[in-house]
Design a protein around this motif. Sequence first.
Motif, mmCIF file in Angstrom:
data_model
loop_
_atom_site.group_PDB
_atom_site.id
_atom_site.type_symbol
_atom_site.label_atom_id
_atom_site.label_comp_id
_atom_site.label_asym_id
_atom_site.label_seq_id
_atom_site.Cartn_x
_atom_site.Cartn_y
_atom_site.Cartn_z
ATOM 1 N N HIS A 1 1.962 6.882 -6.789
ATOM 2 C CA HIS A 1 0.993 7.908 -7.175
ATOM 3 C C HIS A 1 1.550 9.309 -6.922
ATOM 4 O O HIS A 1 1.363 10.214 -7.745
ATOM 5 C CB HIS A 1 -0.328 7.725 -6.425
ATOM 6 N N ASP B 1 0.830 -1.214 0.000
ATOM 7 C CA ASP B 1 0.000 0.000 0.000
ATOM 8 C C ASP B 1 0.860 1.258 0.000
ATOM 9 O O ASP B 1 0.580 2.215 -0.718
ATOM 10 C CB ASP B 1 -0.929 0.012 1.216
ATOM 11 N N LYS B 2 1.923 1.255 0.801
ATOM 12 C CA LYS B 2 2.821 2.409 0.849
ATOM 13 C C LYS B 2 3.532 2.606 -0.492
ATOM 14 O O LYS B 2 3.721 3.739 -0.943
ATOM 15 C CB LYS B 2 3.864 2.246 1.952
ATOM 16 N N GLU C 1 1.074 4.107 -2.947
ATOM 17 C CA GLU C 1 0.865 5.513 -2.587
ATOM 18 C C GLU C 1 2.055 6.366 -3.029
ATOM 19 O O GLU C 1 1.887 7.457 -3.591
ATOM 20 C CB GLU C 1 0.667 5.630 -1.086
#
Length: 106
Positions: free
Chosen positions: A47, A40-41, A44
Amino acid sequence: MFRRTFWFTAGAAAGVWATTKVQSRLRRLTPESLAAQAADKAVEAGHRIKEFALDVRAGMAQREGELNEALGLEAGAGTEHERELVARPRPAPLTQKHTYNRNEDH
């Protein structure tokens, strides 16, 4: 009597609270959970990097337009010499005709 009941209930509640906290921390520290958090990190961060690159590209285009306007240039027009350089085919790269043999000199 009431005092003992109160402290017994308070101790039991503290024990239940501590047990649930420890269990939730242990679930967060499993390898699967850590891998999911890392993924997830990473997504992120990807992005954020993409947004930064798009902002930089937009800023570059804006500044190029400002400079072209300030210099009185039309976008893509260029001078006749510049157009000729773009249209001219590039020469083939030079190749080395003689290779050095270190045993020749001895």
